[in-house]
Design an enzyme around this catalytic site. Structure first.
Site, short mmCIF file in Angstrom:
data_model
loop_
_atom_site.label_atom_id
_atom_site.label_comp_id
_atom_site.label_asym_id
_atom_site.label_seq_id
_atom_site.Cartn_x
_atom_site.Cartn_y
_atom_site.Cartn_z
N HIS A 117 -17.76 18.66 7.79
CA HIS A 117 -16.68 17.69 8.03
C HIS A 117 -15.62 18.21 8.98
O HIS A 117 -14.53 17.64 9.06
CB HIS A 117 -16.05 17.26 6.70
CG HIS A 117 -16.99 16.50 5.82
ND1 HIS A 117 -16.68 16.08 4.55
CD2 HIS A 117 -18.26 16.06 6.05
CE1 HIS A 117 -17.71 15.43 4.03
NE2 HIS A 117 -18.68 15.41 4.91
N ASN A 212 -19.32 22.58 -12.11
CA ASN A 212 -18.20 21.64 -12.08
C ASN A 212 -17.60 21.55 -13.49
O ASN A 212 -18.35 21.48 -14.45
CB ASN A 212 -18.72 20.25 -11.63
CG ASN A 212 -17.63 19.34 -11.10
OD1 ASN A 212 -16.58 19.20 -11.72
ND2 ASN A 212 -17.88 18.73 -9.96
P1 NAD Z 1 -13.66 15.19 -4.65
O1 NAD Z 1 -12.18 15.28 -4.59
O2 NAD Z 1 -14.31 13.86 -4.61
O3 NAD Z 1 -14.21 15.93 -5.95
C1 NAD Z 1 -13.86 17.21 -6.28
C2 NAD Z 1 -14.75 17.72 -7.40
O4 NAD Z 1 -14.34 19.03 -7.72
C3 NAD Z 1 -14.69 16.90 -8.69
O5 NAD Z 1 -16.01 16.61 -9.13
C4 NAD Z 1 -13.97 17.84 -9.67
O6 NAD Z 1 -14.43 17.68 -11.01
C5 NAD Z 1 -14.37 19.19 -9.12
N1 NAD Z 1 -13.48 20.30 -9.46
C6 NAD Z 1 -12.15 20.27 -9.71
N2 NAD Z 1 -11.69 21.52 -9.98
C7 NAD Z 1 -12.77 22.35 -9.88
C8 NAD Z 1 -12.96 23.74 -10.04
N3 NAD Z 1 -11.94 24.56 -10.37
N4 NAD Z 1 -14.21 24.26 -9.87
C9 NAD Z 1 -15.25 23.45 -9.56
N5 NAD Z 1 -15.13 22.12 -9.40
C10 NAD Z 1 -13.92 21.57 -9.55
O7 NAD Z 1 -14.17 16.12 -3.50
P2 NAD Z 1 -15.46 16.12 -2.62
O8 NAD Z 1 -16.62 15.61 -3.42
O9 NAD Z 1 -15.56 17.41 -2.00
O10 NAD Z 1 -15.23 15.02 -1.49
C11 NAD Z 1 -14.05 14.57 -0.98
C12 NAD Z 1 -13.90 14.72 0.52
O11 NAD Z 1 -12.63 15.28 0.71
C13 NAD Z 1 -14.83 15.63 1.23
O12 NAD Z 1 -15.33 14.93 2.30
C14 NAD Z 1 -13.98 16.80 1.75
O13 NAD Z 1 -14.21 16.97 3.14
C15 NAD Z 1 -12.58 16.35 1.62
N6 NAD Z 1 -11.61 17.32 1.07
C16 NAD Z 1 -11.59 18.62 1.49
C17 NAD Z 1 -10.68 19.51 0.96
C18 NAD Z 1 -10.69 20.94 1.43
O14 NAD Z 1 -11.08 21.21 2.55
N7 NAD Z 1 -10.29 21.88 0.57
C19 NAD Z 1 -9.75 19.10 0.00
C20 NAD Z 1 -9.78 17.77 -0.39
C21 NAD Z 1 -10.71 16.89 0.15
#
Ligand code: NAD
Length: 243
Positions: A117, A212
């Site tokens: 992404h 997760n």
């Molecule tokens: P999401 O926000 O939809 O889901 C996050 C997942 O992480 C959830 O299933 C949650 O239960 C889990 N989670 C929470 N804490 C956790 C932990 N400590 N250990 C393991 N799992 C944990 O995120 P997504 O599915 O990655 O998709 C959302 C979109 O947002 C993606 O396209 C991504 O590019 C983007 N995004 C990126 C970032 C980043 O770069 N850090 C941050 C936010 C969103």
């Protein structure tokens, strides 16, 4: 015990595919989109990370990305990122696909990595398409990052509703065909393409492990669900696999 079984499979695996989402960076202090802290000025990411939002109000979208970039650049890789870098050193054949744009995987030492992404540090010109590190771009008269051709630059990030850049997923699908273990970490599975690559590996015979703390779209399909935060579960998994 689930983690013991997962560790046994991991130690024997030849071709390890890992798919990570926002959850792996939650313990580094970077909020997931759908979890707590996912709102900015009362707005959802889904209202900001779209081409329509950028056309409507590029300043608002840039303000959000400048804030997010600050959060990402101040964050440090956590033991989950580090465990995956360690796994890469141990697995004979390895690929990490991440949905994250925060740069924490490369900072932890991951190299066989595809950032599906994009990257929070990069911008792309809306006119000529040039991709440039944000530190190398000047702001235009409007105070927004401007390309050397004079065009308005946008974050080099795949937004909601946009198609993947050509060829981006090919390397993932090619690896999925030979993977014998697929580890899915910290993703809700609601972003279709990376979840589809993981599922393709499973259908082709790979053993699927989901890490997760909460049930995800992939937990039911997975052979094992390791319920817990990735910063705890992943180091333990690696330790058991190679102890
Ligand atoms: P999401 O926000 O939809 O889901 C996050 C997942 O992480 C959830 O299933 C949650 O239960 C889990 N989670 C929470 N804490 C956790 C932990 N400590 N250990 C393991 N799992 C944990 O995120 P997504 O599915 O990655 O998709 C959302 C979109 O947002 C993606 O396209 C991504 O590019 C983007 N995004 C990126 C970032 C980043 O770069 N850090 C941050 C936010 C969103």
């Amino acid at each position: 015990m689930s983690i013991e079984r997962a560790a046994e499979r991991l130690a024997r695996a030849e071709h390890v595919l890992v798919v990570t989402g926002a959850g792996i960076s939650a313990e580094s202090g970077i909020p997931t989109f759908r979890g707590e802290g996912g709102l900015w000025r009362g707005l959802h990411a889904q209202d900001l990370a779209t081409p329509e939002a950028f056309r409507r109000n590029p300043r608002l979208v840039w303000d959000w990305y400048r804030w997010r970039r600050g959060v990402c650049n101040e964050a440090e890789p956590n033991p989950g990122h580090q465990a995956l870098a360690e796994l890469e050193r141990r697995a004979p054949d390895f690929l990490l696909l991440t949905q994250n744009v925060d740069g924490l995987h490369p900072r932890a030492g991951s190299q066989r990595l595809a950032e599906l992404h994009g990257c929070i540090d990069q911008a792309r010109c809306t006119i000529c398409g040039a991709i440039t590190h944000l530190d190398e771009l000047q702001d235009g008269d409007d105070g927004l990052p401007s390309c050397s051709c004079g065009g308005l630059a946008r974050p080099h990030i795949l937004w909601f509703g946009e198609a993947y850049w050509e060829g981006t997923l090919d390397v993932g699908y090619a690896f999925a065909a030979r993977a014998d273990l697929v580890l899915v970490v910290g993703t809700s599975g609601m972003v279709w393409a990376p979840a589809a690559v993981a599922d393709q590996a499973r259908r082709a015979g790979a053993f699927m492990v989901d890490v997760n703390p909460n049930p995800s779209e992939l937990s039911d399909a997975a052979d094992l669900w390791l319920r817990g935060p990735s910063g705890v579960v992943l180091p333990e998994l690696i330790r058991r696999a190679w102890s």
